[in-house]
Design an enzyme around this catalytic site. Structure first.
Site, PDB file in Angstrom:
ATOM      1  N   GLU A 293       0.973  -1.275  -0.036  1.00  0.00           N
ATOM      2  CA  GLU A 293      -0.143  -0.052  -0.166  1.00  0.00           C
ATOM      3  C   GLU A 293       0.981   1.311   0.025  1.00  0.00           C
ATOM      4  OE1 GLU A 293      -3.647  -1.778   2.446  1.00  0.00           O
ATOM      5  OE2 GLU A 293      -1.923  -1.293   3.634  1.00  0.00           O
TER       6      GLU A 293
ATOM      7  N   ASP B 287     -16.356  -3.278   0.516  1.00  0.00           N
ATOM      8  CA  ASP B 287     -15.962  -2.869   1.919  1.00  0.00           C
ATOM      9  C   ASP B 287     -17.253  -2.830   2.734  1.00  0.00           C
ATOM     10  OD1 ASP B 287     -13.542  -2.840   0.769  1.00  0.00           O
ATOM     11  OD2 ASP B 287     -13.907  -0.572   0.163  1.00  0.00           O
TER      12      ASP B 287
END
Length: 248
Positions: free
Chosen positions: A8, A129
């Protein structure tokens, strides 16, 4: 079951976020390209990369670094962050990304997913999500009215590469209900499901590999803080399944 290591990125650095907070990143002082190569050398078949600057600001701060990772990782890259237009999706697939992940735009513009999936079959992943039973968008900040089951069903006729499910409750509260939620979605999903945010130790891998419909799991922070060694994670994931999960 596939183990997919994650890198990330924020401001050119490898980071992990605490409870999704972009303003409080945990910074890992490592070279992103070198770490990608290490993951490949350890036996990973895919690499997941998220560009948090593209998520938060729709900027191209990390574009050169992401291109470097794609070109030199040695394994295919699944890329997420800012995939909110056909132009952006085409740009990254043409640049060599093996798959792109559409997250918030799948909530606000589901037709984009459908167009992209049919233009690039098996190269588009939809991120789901989930927080308190609802699908989130905007980098976990905006709660939609959609339940994940209904949301996933929108794309049942589209040639997706998969569904990426994150249980935000688990990231925030270490919820034991996370696996149950992902198991239910995997049973109903027309596409294979990859779980994210559920792995903190080898026992979690032992458990999740027994869930039908889950083709893999993404591991980020646990690899960077060395809670898990990738070689050990791959060994557990690839071991023959017995009648019950062996716990470490």
């Amino acid at each position: 079951m596939m183990i997919i290591p994650a890198i990330e990125l924020q401001n050119g650095r490898c980071v992990s976020l605490h409870r999704g907070r972009l303003d409080e990143p945990q910074i890992w002082h490592v070279d992103a390209v070198e770490r990608a190569r290490e993951f490949a050398a350890a036996g990973a078949e895919w690499l997941h990369v998220t560009d948090f600057d593209a998520v938060a600001h729709n900027t191209e701060t990390n574009e050169a670094l992401v291109l470097d990772i794609i070109r030199h990782a040695g394994i295919p890259v699944q890329l997420g962050g800012g995939m909110n237009s056909m132009e952006k999706i085409s740009q990254w697939i043409d640049a060599g990304a093996g798959r792109v992940v559409i997250a918030s735009a799948a909530v606000t513009n589901p037709d984009l997913v459908k167009r992209a999936a049919h233009a690039y079959p098996d190269q588009v992943v939809v991120a789901v999500d989930v927080f308190q039973g609802k699908v989130m968008s905007g980098g976990w900040k905006e709660q939609s009215a959609y339940e994940p089951d209904d949301f996933i069903s929108w794309f049942k006729d589209d040639p997706l590469a998969g569904i990426l499910v994150t249980d935000i409750d688990a990231d925030i509260a270490d919820s034991d209900a996370s696996l149950a939620m992902i198991t239910r979605l995997a049973e109903q999903s027309p596409s294979s499901v990859v779980a994210r945010g559920t792995i903190r130790g080898l026992d979690d891998i032992s458990r999740i590999k027994y869930v039908p419909g889950i083709s893999g799991t993404i591991i980020g922070r646990a690899l960077f803080d060395r809670s898990i060694a990738l070689e050990e994670a791959l060994a557990v994931a690839n071991a023959a399944r017995g009648t019950t999960a062996p716990f470490i």
